[in-house]
Write an enzyme that holds these catalytic residues in place. Structure first.
Site, PDB file in Angstrom:
ATOM      1  N   GLU A 159      54.332  36.780  23.211  1.00 27.69           N
ATOM      2  CA  GLU A 159      53.925  37.025  24.598  1.00 27.69           C
ATOM      3  C   GLU A 159      53.747  35.679  25.282  1.00 27.69           C
ATOM      4  OE1 GLU A 159      50.337  39.292  25.532  1.00 27.69           O
ATOM      5  OE2 GLU A 159      50.846  39.272  27.663  1.00 27.69           O
ATOM      6  N   GLU A 180      49.848  30.464  25.821  1.00 28.42           N
ATOM      7  CA  GLU A 180      48.978  30.464  27.005  1.00 28.42           C
ATOM      8  C   GLU A 180      48.569  29.015  27.284  1.00 28.42           C
ATOM      9  OE1 GLU A 180      47.651  32.661  29.389  1.00 28.42           O
ATOM     10  OE2 GLU A 180      46.728  30.784  30.035  1.00 28.42           O
ATOM     11  N   ASP A 216      52.466  34.545  36.655  1.00 29.89           N
ATOM     12  CA  ASP A 216      52.001  34.095  37.976  1.00 29.89           C
ATOM     13  C   ASP A 216      53.128  34.274  38.992  1.00 29.89           C
ATOM     14  OD1 ASP A 216      49.681  33.477  36.716  1.00 29.89           O
ATOM     15  OD2 ASP A 216      49.935  31.310  36.782  1.00 29.89           O
ATOM     16  N   LYS A 270      54.198  32.180  47.668  1.00 29.28           N
ATOM     17  CA  LYS A 270      54.702  31.381  48.796  1.00 29.28           C
ATOM     18  C   LYS A 270      56.115  30.909  48.498  1.00 29.28           C
ATOM     19  CE  LYS A 270      50.357  29.654  50.580  1.00 29.28           C
ATOM     20  NZ  LYS A 270      49.375  28.594  50.493  1.00 29.28           N
ATOM     21  N   ASP A 292      53.238  43.194  39.151  1.00 30.16           N
ATOM     22  CA  ASP A 292      52.781  43.972  40.310  1.00 30.16           C
ATOM     23  C   ASP A 292      53.457  43.462  41.569  1.00 30.16           C
ATOM     24  OD1 ASP A 292      51.295  41.489  39.966  1.00 30.16           O
ATOM     25  OD2 ASP A 292      50.330  42.075  41.841  1.00 30.16           O
TER      26      ASP A 292
HETATM   27  C1  LIG Z   1      48.323  36.762  35.701  1.00 20.87           C
HETATM   28  S1  LIG Z   1      47.895  36.264  34.098  1.00 20.87           S
HETATM   29  C2  LIG Z   1      48.487  37.608  33.067  1.00 20.87           C
HETATM   30  C3  LIG Z   1      47.880  37.562  31.677  1.00 20.87           C
HETATM   31  C4  LIG Z   1      48.328  38.697  30.745  1.00 20.87           C
HETATM   32  N1  LIG Z   1      49.750  38.639  30.467  1.00 20.87           N
HETATM   33  C5  LIG Z   1      47.964  40.036  31.334  1.00 20.87           C
HETATM   34  O1  LIG Z   1      48.880  40.743  31.799  1.00 20.87           O
HETATM   35  O2  LIG Z   1      46.771  40.377  31.339  1.00 20.87           O
HETATM   36  C6  LIG Z   1      49.104  35.017  33.785  1.00 20.87           C
HETATM   37  C7  LIG Z   1      48.721  34.167  32.594  1.00 20.87           C
HETATM   38  O3  LIG Z   1      49.796  33.297  32.292  1.00 20.87           O
HETATM   39  C8  LIG Z   1      49.292  31.985  32.110  1.00 20.87           C
HETATM   40  N2  LIG Z   1      50.395  31.114  32.506  1.00 20.87           N
HETATM   41  C9  LIG Z   1      50.923  31.004  33.735  1.00 20.87           C
HETATM   42  N3  LIG Z   1      51.977  30.186  33.714  1.00 20.87           N
HETATM   43  C10 LIG Z   1      52.100  29.769  32.426  1.00 20.87           C
HETATM   44  C11 LIG Z   1      53.020  28.926  31.771  1.00 20.87           C
HETATM   45  N4  LIG Z   1      54.023  28.356  32.442  1.00 20.87           N
HETATM   46  N5  LIG Z   1      52.861  28.716  30.452  1.00 20.87           N
HETATM   47  C12 LIG Z   1      51.842  29.309  29.767  1.00 20.87           C
HETATM   48  N6  LIG Z   1      50.954  30.126  30.339  1.00 20.87           N
HETATM   49  C13 LIG Z   1      51.090  30.361  31.646  1.00 20.87           C
HETATM   50  C14 LIG Z   1      48.072  31.896  32.991  1.00 20.87           C
HETATM   51  O4  LIG Z   1      47.172  30.909  32.572  1.00 20.87           O
HETATM   52  C15 LIG Z   1      47.506  33.301  32.850  1.00 20.87           C
HETATM   53  O5  LIG Z   1      46.625  33.400  31.771  1.00 20.87           O
END
Ligand SMILES: C[S@@+](CC[C@H](N)C(=O)[O-])C[C@H]1O[C@@H](n2cnc3c(N)ncnc32)[C@H](O)[C@@H]1O
Length: 203
Positions: A37, A62, A112, A116, A148
């Site tokens: 994941e 993560e 994420d 924008k 989403d």
């Molecule tokens: C919106 S959260 C979703 C977390 C989880 N997948 C969920 O659905 O509950 C996005 C996660 O991805 C991590 N994240 C974002 N960009 C990342 C990257 N390039 N590499 C590693 N982690 C990343 C963020 O820190 C965050 O914990």
């Protein structure tokens, strides 16, 4: 001396190097299919899915320390020996740390969205991602996506549709029923979520 089969004190890998690929045989007790994941957040999905599938190995990637520490806590509390975490950037992990064609599945849930326009280049799923994922996937491997964000979903489906290396497939019900933290939150607020899955072809 017999091999040390006791679970590690911390499920988050202490990477010996960030320029050498991970030796999967050293970090998992059993040589099993590996699922990853990317951006696992607080790892509720991954710990639950790993608990349901002891016949597979799992890695959560993560970048935030507090979140990857939750993977460790939840995984050890559940007594999981098939789960590890890596604190690093997802694309870097795929490109430089994961051995080629090692993953039978990549789970990318609520990445994420960078809504924008000027920030969209930061999105993980972009034109280059299908090739990056293909190099990481084992034959028959699948990329599972949930979001989403309708605009990001459109970008995801476009970049995979533009690649001849993938076939659209259904997300199995037994996988779809395991919710992520963000998904649970969106569901509670009545926000619609979208999902898609792509199986790699052409090996
Ligand atoms: C919106 S959260 C979703 C977390 C989880 N997948 C969920 O659905 O509950 C996005 C996660 O991805 C991590 N994240 C974002 N960009 C990342 C990257 N390039 N590499 C590693 N982690 C990343 C963020 O820190 C965050 O914990």
């Amino acid at each position: 001396m017999p091999p040390d089969t006791s679970p590690p004190a911390n499920l988050v890998l202490d990477l010996p190097s960030i320029v050498e690929r991970i030796d999967l045989a050293k970090i998992f007790e059993k040589p099993q299919a590996l699922e990853i994941e990317l951006g696992c957040g607080d790892a509720s999905f991954l710990t639950e899915y790993a608990r349901r599938h002891p016949e597979r190995n799992f890695i959560g990637v993560e970048r935030l320390l507090g979140r990857i520490q939750k993977l460790d806590r939840k995984g050890r509390r559940a007594g999981l020996t098939n789960l590890r975490g890596v604190r690093i950037e997802s694309a870097y992990f795929l490109q430089y740390l994961l051995p080629p064609h090692a993953a039978s599945a990549l789970h990318i849930y609520f990445p994420d969205p960078w809504p924008k326009k000027k920030h969209r280049r930061h999105r993980l799923i972009n034109e280059g991602f299908p090739a990056l994922a293909r190099a990481a996937l084992a034959p028959g491997g699948v990329v599972y996506l949930r979001t989403d964000d309708a605009d990001y979903f459109q970008q995801m489906t476009e970049v995979f549709a533009a690649s001849d290396d993938y076939q659209k497939v259904e997300t199995p019900a037994e996988l779809a029923e395991v919710l992520t933290d963000f998904e649970r939150d969106f569901n509670a607020r009545g926000i619609q979520t979208l999902r898609a899955a792509y199986r790699v072809l052409n090996f």
